[in-house]
Design an enzyme around this catalytic site. Structure first.
Site, PDB file in Angstrom:
ATOM      1  CG  HIS A  54       0.317   0.520   2.558  1.00 13.61           C
ATOM      2  ND1 HIS A  54       0.223  -1.022   3.400  1.00 13.61           N
ATOM      3  CD2 HIS A  54      -0.123   1.432   3.402  1.00 13.61           C
ATOM      4  CE1 HIS A  54       1.133   0.022   4.363  1.00 13.61           C
ATOM      5  NE2 HIS A  54       0.825   1.544   4.376  1.00 13.61           N
ATOM      6  NE  ARG A  55       5.337   1.319   4.739  1.00 13.01           N
ATOM      7  CZ  ARG A  55       4.656   2.428   5.898  1.00 13.01           C
ATOM      8  NH1 ARG A  55       4.885   3.687   5.494  1.00 13.01           N
ATOM      9  NH2 ARG A  55       4.777   2.079   6.249  1.00 13.01           N
TER      10      ARG A  55
END
Length: 384
Positions: free
Chosen positions: A217-218
């Site tokens: 998700h980063r």
């Protein structure tokens, strides 16, 4: 808002990582006779997930929800500050307790500090030394204005000393996220039940019960289409050897669709699930052959579980998971990722151990220090 009773401590949560850390603290404060109210800033964008975390983790529902919602970092931080200040005026606490490193952490700490109210930071001193990460800015600034700083590991103590923070303000107590993990391990949802809930046959997906878990998700991994394509293509190759269970973050789903890369997910044995609740995620990690992630918390959770972790980041603010735990950093380089995966498959888990004080008692240690700091006579501490 549901309550305006005055209290000793206002505890703040804002986003998913906070929920897993506040439960042990709230329970321990209550056992020590310290009155606390829980404020949820509403920073997390998924109301359904909020509900599940409070239910799954047996956290008391927030006394106050600021309902800030998602926005840019600047707007969100400012909105939390403007909505939090009247809460402090109404509750008149002796201190504000914040956890972790999200925008709500620095926003509420800053409001408290400017009003002369004590600031307590749980999970202080963690550093990636990458100022491009918004969380790093939040961590550094929150620690500078905190009166009590509770650390999870020795590296954090050294970091705070280098930044000139008085050692008397710093207390090494262990990891409250591991308190939560140990408290809930027997309640974890079995991995095959999570697949069945998503309409996936576990026996066909992973006939021998061997699977990996993937989370991603980063921004550094998902916002650049070239980086995202390299990662997803490599992970799809890995999945052809070890099926991967992939609870898909909405941000990542949007980036995959926008870049036309979502076909990789359907062309390999990747079980795409909706965002998982805590007990579901714990069950998935517990029995996984390997976890591939860019999450900070999962590096700690896999170390405590003894499960190999391959971290898709160039740095980590949790180095103890590498020094003593099961974690390996590979960034987003396909060759490093494949080599680390090959090592797990050929040689099994990197041998690690649970770091000092990752024993389920961190919340009790925090409450004991706070009680002394407030001048309370703490109740007898639990044993066993």
């Amino acid at each position: 808002m549901t309550s305006h009773q005055q209290c000793d401590i206002v505890c703040v949560v804002g986003a998913r990582p906070n929920f897993m850390k506040i439960g042990p603290v709230m329970r321990a404060l209550a056992n020590a006779g310290i009155t606390a109210q829980l404020v949820h800033t509403g920073q997390h964008y998924d109301p359904a997930m909020n509900e599940r975390f409070f239910t799954d983790l047996n956290i008391p529902y927030p006394d106050i929800n600021l309902e800030v919602g998602s926005s840019s970092h600047a707007v969100q931080t400012a909105e939390v500050m403007s909505r939090f200040e009247p809460v402090l005026d109404a509750l008149n606490p002796r201190a504000v307790l914040v956890v972790g490193d999200v925008n709500s952490t620095i926003a509420c700490a800053l409001v408290a500090a400017k009003k002369g109210i004590g600031v307590i930071h749980v999970e202080a001193g963690l550093r990636s030394y990458d100022r491009r990460m918004p969380e790093e800015i939040n961590r550094v600034l929150t620690d500078q204005i905190s009166d009590l700083l509770f650390t999870t590991e020795g590296h954090a103590i050294d970091n705070l000393a280098r930044e000139g923070i008085d050692r008397e303000r710093v207390h090494f107590v262990g990891n409250v996220m591991i308190d939560t993990q140990l408290h809930n391990l027997e309640r974890a949802v079995p991995w095959d039940a999570s697949l069945q809930s998503a309409g996936i046959d576990p026996a066909r997906f992973a006939p021998e019960g061997a699977y990996g878990v993937l989370t991603l998700h980063r921004p550094s991994n998902v916002d650049d289409p070239a980086i995202l394509e390299r990662l997803i293509a490599t992970l799809a190759t890995i999945a052809r050897e070890l099926p991967l269970v992939f609870p898909l973050h909405p941000r990542t789903r949007d980036r995959l669709q926008a870049s036309g890369l979502d076909h990789h997910l359907s062309e390999a044995p990747i079980a795409v699930l909706p965002p998982a609740g805590y007990l579901e995620m714990l069950g998935l990690m517990k029995d996984a052959r390997v976890v591939l992630t860019d999450s900070g918390g999962m590096q700690e959770e896999t170390t405590a579980l003894g499960v190999p972790c391959i971290t898709l980041r160039e740095n980590t603010e949790r180095p103890i998971t590498i020094d003593e735990g099961t974690n390996v950093l590979v960034g987003h380089d396909p060759k490093r990722l494949q080599a680390a995966f090959r090592d797990v498959m050929d040689h099994g888990s990197k041998q690690g151990r649970a770091p000092q004080y990752w024993d389920g008692r961190a919340g009790e240690r925090i409450a004991s220090v706070i009680a002394q700091w407030l001048g309370h006579e703490p109740r007898a501490r639990a044993t066993g």
